[in-house]
Design a protein around this motif. Structure first.
Motif, PDB file in Angstrom:
ATOM      1  N   ARG A  75      -3.664   3.050  -3.486  1.00 60.74           N
ATOM      2  CA  ARG A  75      -2.945   2.444  -4.606  1.00 60.74           C
ATOM      3  C   ARG A  75      -1.732   1.678  -4.083  1.00 60.74           C
ATOM      4  O   ARG A  75      -1.316   1.851  -2.936  1.00 60.74           O
ATOM      5  N   THR A  76      -1.176   0.854  -4.945  1.00 56.81           N
ATOM      6  CA  THR A  76      -0.053   0.003  -4.545  1.00 56.81           C
ATOM      7  C   THR A  76       1.191   0.329  -5.369  1.00 56.81           C
ATOM      8  O   THR A  76       1.100   0.755  -6.515  1.00 56.81           O
TER       9      THR A  76
ATOM     10  N   LYS B 289       0.831  -1.199   0.000  1.00 57.29           N
ATOM     11  CA  LYS B 289       0.000   0.000   0.000  1.00 57.29           C
ATOM     12  C   LYS B 289       0.867   1.251   0.000  1.00 57.29           C
ATOM     13  O   LYS B 289       1.961   1.262   0.573  1.00 57.29           O
ATOM     14  N   GLU B 290       0.337   2.287  -0.579  1.00 52.70           N
ATOM     15  CA  GLU B 290       1.076   3.548  -0.595  1.00 52.70           C
ATOM     16  C   GLU B 290       1.222   4.118   0.812  1.00 52.70           C
ATOM     17  O   GLU B 290       2.158   4.877   1.086  1.00 52.70           O
ATOM     18  N   THR B 291       0.338   3.746   1.741  1.00 49.26           N
ATOM     19  CA  THR B 291       0.438   4.229   3.118  1.00 49.26           C
ATOM     20  C   THR B 291       1.591   3.575   3.870  1.00 49.26           C
ATOM     21  O   THR B 291       2.022   4.075   4.911  1.00 49.26           O
ATOM     22  N   LEU B 292       2.082   2.456   3.357  1.00 48.46           N
ATOM     23  CA  LEU B 292       3.225   1.789   3.983  1.00 48.46           C
ATOM     24  C   LEU B 292       4.549   2.189   3.352  1.00 48.46           C
ATOM     25  O   LEU B 292       5.609   1.845   3.874  1.00 48.46           O
TER      26      LEU B 292
ATOM     27  N   ASP C   9       0.881   1.183  -9.400  1.00 52.43           N
ATOM     28  CA  ASP C   9       0.378   0.258 -10.410  1.00 52.43           C
ATOM     29  C   ASP C   9      -1.146   0.295 -10.504  1.00 52.43           C
ATOM     30  O   ASP C   9      -1.712   0.666 -11.514  1.00 52.43           O
ATOM     31  N   PHE C  10      -1.840  -0.093  -9.445  1.00 49.37           N
ATOM     32  CA  PHE C  10      -3.301  -0.188  -9.480  1.00 49.37           C
ATOM     33  C   PHE C  10      -3.819  -0.129  -8.056  1.00 49.37           C
ATOM     34  O   PHE C  10      -3.067  -0.217  -7.091  1.00 49.37           O
ATOM     35  N   ALA C  11      -5.133   0.019  -7.919  1.00 50.81           N
ATOM     36  CA  ALA C  11      -5.763   0.072  -6.608  1.00 50.81           C
ATOM     37  C   ALA C  11      -6.225  -1.317  -6.198  1.00 50.81           C
ATOM     38  O   ALA C  11      -7.069  -1.917  -6.855  1.00 50.81           O
ATOM     39  N   THR C  12      -5.658  -1.829  -5.105  1.00 51.16           N
ATOM     40  CA  THR C  12      -6.064  -3.124  -4.598  1.00 51.16           C
ATOM     41  C   THR C  12      -7.035  -2.965  -3.428  1.00 51.16           C
ATOM     42  O   THR C  12      -7.976  -3.720  -3.272  1.00 51.16           O
ATOM     43  N   TRP C  13      -6.788  -1.977  -2.583  1.00 55.54           N
ATOM     44  CA  TRP C  13      -7.656  -1.716  -1.439  1.00 55.54           C
ATOM     45  C   TRP C  13      -8.543  -0.525  -1.780  1.00 55.54           C
ATOM     46  O   TRP C  13      -8.079   0.584  -1.988  1.00 55.54           O
ATOM     47  N   ALA C  14      -9.853  -0.762  -1.856  1.00 55.23           N
ATOM     48  CA  ALA C  14     -10.810   0.290  -2.207  1.00 55.23           C
ATOM     49  C   ALA C  14     -11.380   0.907  -0.942  1.00 55.23           C
ATOM     50  O   ALA C  14     -11.411   0.293   0.136  1.00 55.23           O
TER      51      ALA C  14
END
Length: 329
Positions: A299-300, A247-250, A283-288
């Motif tokens: 996003r990841t 995740k972008e938050t990590l 790349d893409f959104a895995t967690w909505a």
């Protein structure tokens, strides 16, 4: 009787309190955050610049190959024919170049010399005749017509002698410098055509570009393959890494060179990995987002980590788990 009822009620209360405590603890317990990655490695696809039919396949799927080992060979009769044509053109150009360098044959040079000597003798005779007629004309013995004829014959023989001399010089000196350079250039051009065809024929033998393991054989013996068609895929097991999508938050907790301990379930082994790559773009959104208002899609980013120490039994496709809580603690 009352005492038994009171005791039963107390036991029930204790059981209910314990159950509530256990349920609340289970519900409030924080599950560990696990990052799952996949082992990958560099893949090479062996192909040829020329099309052809696979004449023989020298390797099998799963076989370990060394760099420079022959993988397969193509049958290219069209290239063999092209090589014969190119070599014939080279031979013709070399013959013309040799003729230009050698010049005229000895017989031609001797013939030109004889013609020049003959013309020189005729010129001397015409000169002497002209001088005699001129003396007789000055004495009044012959008319002017005879003098004119002798003078014209003298000039004609002079021109004939000069032309014969030029022919002799040309035969002796051979071709002009420009003609020799043109002949040499034709030889180089023909040699270039031969080299080109030979390089194509050499490329019909396809060798392994790296030491590794054959993972896939796409075409078999007897099949026709096109130019650049990947026939054999080779895995370079010496260059392996693990790809994580986080995740972008990590992302703020990750840097190039960061080390983390990963667990490989297939090997029941823990080993240390070092981050070598962080994607510059998501790349893409895995967690909505779970809320319609105030939420956002997370996003990841892809990161790659290589084993800090070699793991001999590590294979591409294996999973690697990293406990994020232990990593950031």
């Amino acid at each position: 009787m009352k005492r038994n009822n009171i005791l039963g009620i107390l036991v029930a209360v204790v059981v209910i309190v314990a159950a509530v405590w256990l349920i609340s603890r289970y519900l409030t317990r924080r599950s560990p955050l696990l990052l799952q990655g996949t082992v990958e490695c560099t893949t090479y696809k062996a192909s040829s610049k020329v099309p052809g039919r696979i004449d023989c396949m020298k390797v099998a799927q799963g076989e370990r190959v060394e760099k420079g080992q022959l993988l397969y060979a193509l049958s290219t009769p069209e290239l063999d024919a092209k090589l014969q044509q190119a070599e014939a053109a080279k031979s013709a150009a070399s013959a013309l170049d040799a003729a230009a360098l050698a010049g005229a044959r000895i017989q031609q040079i001797d013939a030109a010399l004889n013609m020049w000597e003959k013309a020189q003798a005729g010129f001397e005779l015409a000169r002497k005749t002209y001088e005699r007629v001129q003396n007789l004309y000055e004495q009044g013995v012959v008319p002017a017509q005879k003098l004119d004829e002798a003078s014209a014959n003298y000039e004609a023989m002079r021109a004939t002698a000069q032309a014969a001399k030029a022919q002799y010089d040309l035969a002796r000196d051979g071709a002009r410098r420009e003609d020799k350079e043109a002949a040499a250039a034709r030889v180089r051009q023909a040699q270039g055509a031969v080299n080109e065809v030979e390089s194509y024929i050499e490329d019909a033998l396809v060798y392994s570009p790296v030491t590794g393991e054959v993972s896939t054989i796409i075409a078999e013996e007897g099949e026709l393959v096109g130019s650049g068609y990947p026939v054999v895929a080779i895995l370079d097991t010496s260059d392996m890494w693990v790809t994580f999508n986080i995740k972008e938050t990590l992302l703020p907790d990750i840097r190039i060179g960061t080390r983390m301990t990963g667990y490989i379930p297939a090997l029941d082994l823990e080993t240390e990995f070092e981050v070598t790559y962080i994607a510059a773009q998501a790349d893409f959104a895995t967690w909505a987002a779970t809320r319609t208002r105030g939420g956002f899609d997370i996003r990841t980013f892809a990161i790659k980590a290589k084993p800090a120490a070699g793991v001999a039994t590590l294979r591409p496709g294996m999973s690697v788990l990293v406990n994020w809580d232990q990593f950031t603690r």
